[in-house]
Design a protein around this motif. Structure first.
Motif, PDB file in Angstrom:
ATOM      1  N   ASP A   1       1.149  -0.730   0.040  1.00  0.00           N
ATOM      2  CA  ASP A   1       0.315   0.342   0.138  1.00  0.00           C
ATOM      3  C   ASP A   1       0.987   1.262  -0.051  1.00  0.00           C
ATOM      4  OD1 ASP A   1      -1.409   2.099   1.003  1.00  0.00           O
ATOM      5  OD2 ASP A   1      -2.669   0.883   1.864  1.00  0.00           O
ATOM      6  N   MET A   2       0.554   2.234  -0.949  1.00  0.00           N
ATOM      7  CA  MET A   2       1.895   3.332  -1.025  1.00  0.00           C
ATOM      8  C   MET A   2       2.173   4.011   0.405  1.00  0.00           C
ATOM      9  SD  MET A   2       1.320   5.574  -4.882  1.00  0.00           S
ATOM     10  CE  MET A   2       0.605   4.706  -6.099  1.00  0.00           C
ATOM     11  N   THR A   3       0.653   4.174   1.279  1.00  0.00           N
ATOM     12  CA  THR A   3       1.031   4.843   2.623  1.00  0.00           C
ATOM     13  C   THR A   3       1.600   3.985   3.344  1.00  0.00           C
ATOM     14  OG1 THR A   3      -1.070   2.782   3.450  1.00  0.00           O
ATOM     15  CG2 THR A   3      -1.658   5.070   2.630  1.00  0.00           C
ATOM     16  N   ASP A   4       1.623   2.508   3.371  1.00  0.00           N
ATOM     17  CA  ASP A   4       2.992   1.668   4.070  1.00  0.00           C
ATOM     18  C   ASP A   4       4.062   1.610   3.287  1.00  0.00           C
ATOM     19  OD1 ASP A   4       1.170   1.598   5.948  1.00  0.00           O
ATOM     20  OD2 ASP A   4       0.721  -0.715   5.162  1.00  0.00           O
TER      21      ASP A   4
ATOM     22  N   ALA B   1      -2.976   7.703  -1.743  1.00  0.00           N
ATOM     23  CA  ALA B   1      -1.747   7.586  -2.573  1.00  0.00           C
ATOM     24  C   ALA B   1      -0.745   8.545  -2.147  1.00  0.00           C
ATOM     25  CB  ALA B   1      -2.228   7.627  -3.994  1.00  0.00           C
ATOM     26  N   GLU B   2      -1.754   9.476  -1.551  1.00  0.00           N
ATOM     27  CA  GLU B   2      -0.843  11.083  -0.591  1.00  0.00           C
ATOM     28  C   GLU B   2      -0.053  10.923  -0.118  1.00  0.00           C
ATOM     29  OE1 GLU B   2      -4.193  13.176   1.022  1.00  0.00           O
ATOM     30  OE2 GLU B   2      -5.487  13.069  -1.615  1.00  0.00           O
ATOM     31  N   PRO B   3       0.106  10.491   0.823  1.00  0.00           N
ATOM     32  CA  PRO B   3       1.851  10.403   1.642  1.00  0.00           C
ATOM     33  C   PRO B   3       2.986   9.518   0.864  1.00  0.00           C
ATOM     34  CG  PRO B   3      -0.295   9.148   2.290  1.00  0.00           C
ATOM     35  CD  PRO B   3      -0.552   9.237   1.493  1.00  0.00           C
ATOM     36  N   PHE B   4       2.383   8.846  -0.086  1.00  0.00           N
ATOM     37  CA  PHE B   4       3.586   8.281  -0.862  1.00  0.00           C
ATOM     38  C   PHE B   4       3.994   9.331  -2.048  1.00  0.00           C
ATOM     39  CE2 PHE B   4       5.069   6.844  -4.495  1.00  0.00           C
ATOM     40  CZ  PHE B   4       6.340   5.643  -4.076  1.00  0.00           C
TER      41      PHE B   4
ATOM     42  N   GLY C   1      -5.304  10.383 -11.344  1.00  0.00           N
ATOM     43  CA  GLY C   1      -4.988  10.340 -10.345  1.00  0.00           C
ATOM     44  C   GLY C   1      -3.610   9.403 -11.133  1.00  0.00           C
ATOM     45  N   GLY C   2      -3.109   8.504 -11.846  1.00  0.00           N
ATOM     46  CA  GLY C   2      -2.828   7.587 -12.120  1.00  0.00           C
ATOM     47  C   GLY C   2      -1.577   8.325 -13.234  1.00  0.00           C
ATOM     48  N   GLU C   3      -2.077   9.627 -13.632  1.00  0.00           N
ATOM     49  CA  GLU C   3      -2.030  10.413 -14.366  1.00  0.00           C
ATOM     50  C   GLU C   3      -0.796  11.177 -13.272  1.00  0.00           C
ATOM     51  OE1 GLU C   3      -4.259  12.598 -16.547  1.00  0.00           O
ATOM     52  OE2 GLU C   3      -4.865  11.006 -17.868  1.00  0.00           O
ATOM     53  N   ILE C   4      -0.667  12.047 -12.535  1.00  0.00           N
ATOM     54  CA  ILE C   4      -0.522  12.831 -11.563  1.00  0.00           C
ATOM     55  C   ILE C   4       0.806  11.742 -10.677  1.00  0.00           C
ATOM     56  CG2 ILE C   4      -0.792  13.573  -9.415  1.00  0.00           C
ATOM     57  CD1 ILE C   4      -2.947  14.963 -10.034  1.00  0.00           C
ATOM     58  N   MET C   5       0.654  10.825 -10.740  1.00  0.00           N
ATOM     59  CA  MET C   5       1.104  10.174  -9.612  1.00  0.00           C
ATOM     60  C   MET C   5       2.833   9.631 -11.717  1.00  0.00           C
ATOM     61  SD  MET C   5       2.453   8.868  -7.168  1.00  0.00           S
ATOM     62  CE  MET C   5       1.455   8.299  -6.664  1.00  0.00           C
ATOM     63  N   ALA C   6       2.322   8.979 -12.173  1.00  0.00           N
ATOM     64  CA  ALA C   6       2.956   9.073 -13.344  1.00  0.00           C
ATOM     65  C   ALA C   6       3.945  10.123 -13.467  1.00  0.00           C
ATOM     66  CB  ALA C   6       2.756   8.128 -14.498  1.00  0.00           C
ATOM     67  N   ALA C   7       3.583  11.747 -13.438  1.00  0.00           N
ATOM     68  CA  ALA C   7       4.221  12.939 -14.209  1.00  0.00           C
ATOM     69  C   ALA C   7       4.923  13.152 -13.093  1.00  0.00           C
ATOM     70  CB  ALA C   7       3.321  13.633 -13.958  1.00  0.00           C
ATOM     71  N   LYS C   8       4.809  12.877 -11.242  1.00  0.00           N
ATOM     72  CA  LYS C   8       5.870  13.340 -10.712  1.00  0.00           C
ATOM     73  C   LYS C   8       7.017  11.791 -10.613  1.00  0.00           C
ATOM     74  CE  LYS C   8       6.141  15.655  -7.743  1.00  0.00           C
ATOM     75  NZ  LYS C   8       7.138  16.413  -7.849  1.00  0.00           N
ATOM     76  N   LEU C   9       6.593  10.341 -10.907  1.00  0.00           N
ATOM     77  CA  LEU C   9       7.594   9.967 -10.839  1.00  0.00           C
ATOM     78  C   LEU C   9       8.560  10.262 -12.462  1.00  0.00           C
ATOM     79  CD1 LEU C   9       5.602   6.491 -10.088  1.00  0.00           C
ATOM     80  CD2 LEU C   9       7.494   7.615  -8.113  1.00  0.00           C
TER      81      LEU C   9
END
Length: 150
Positions: free
Chosen positions: A37-40, A68-71, A103-111
């Motif tokens: 879990d991304m929180t962990d 996904a927010e904490p990650f 949501g997926g687009e935000i995460m991909a862009a950050k990575l």
């Protein structure tokens, strides 16, 4: 090479998809698959020696899910160098919203902004469609596994 599956969920569907992908992806490579879990999960643990699969839903008006927010915040705060990290992304959303799969687009862009490389098709499941998320994810993961883990 180990496979690390990270999921960010709000209502639990992304978690169910991620759990299903453990079984699918264990058929490829050395079969070593870990689920978090991304929180962990600490972004400092993203290892270029591993292959990462990110399952991320979309919540509200195109935001990241609570899970996904904490990650994501840790990525923003720590700005780790992710050069050499490879990931594939399975996004989830509902096409009735203008922010479909954001949501997926935000995460991909950050990575990617931190040096990671996104590989394979960025899958986008549509909750308004007739295909179950686990079925679409399985088909997608088999392609990812054959291309990057075999």
């Amino acid at each position: 090479m180990a496979v690390v599956i990270l999921y960010g969920s709000e209502a639990g569907t992304a978690e169910q998809v991620a759990e299903h992908l453990v079984d699918v992806l264990s058929e490829f490579g050395d079969g070593d698959v870990a689920l978090y879990d991304m929180t962990d999960y600490d972004p400092g643990d993203l290892d270029p020696e591993d292959f990462h699969v990110v399952v991320c839903s979309t919540y509200g008006d195109g935001e990241l899910p609570t899970g996904a927010e904490p990650f994501h915040e840790a990525l923003e705060d720590d700005e780790p160098d992710l050069t050499g990290v490879r990931f594939a992304l399975f996004g989830m959303g509902d096409s009735v919203y203008d922010t479909f799969n954001r949501g997926g687009e935000i995460m991909a862009a950050k990575l990617v902004s931190l040096g990671a490389e996104q590989v394979g098709e960025h899958a986008r499941h549509d909750a308004s469609g007739s295909v179950k998320p686990t079925a679409q994810a399985e088909e997608w993961a088999r392609k990812i596994g054959a291309e990057f883990l075999s």
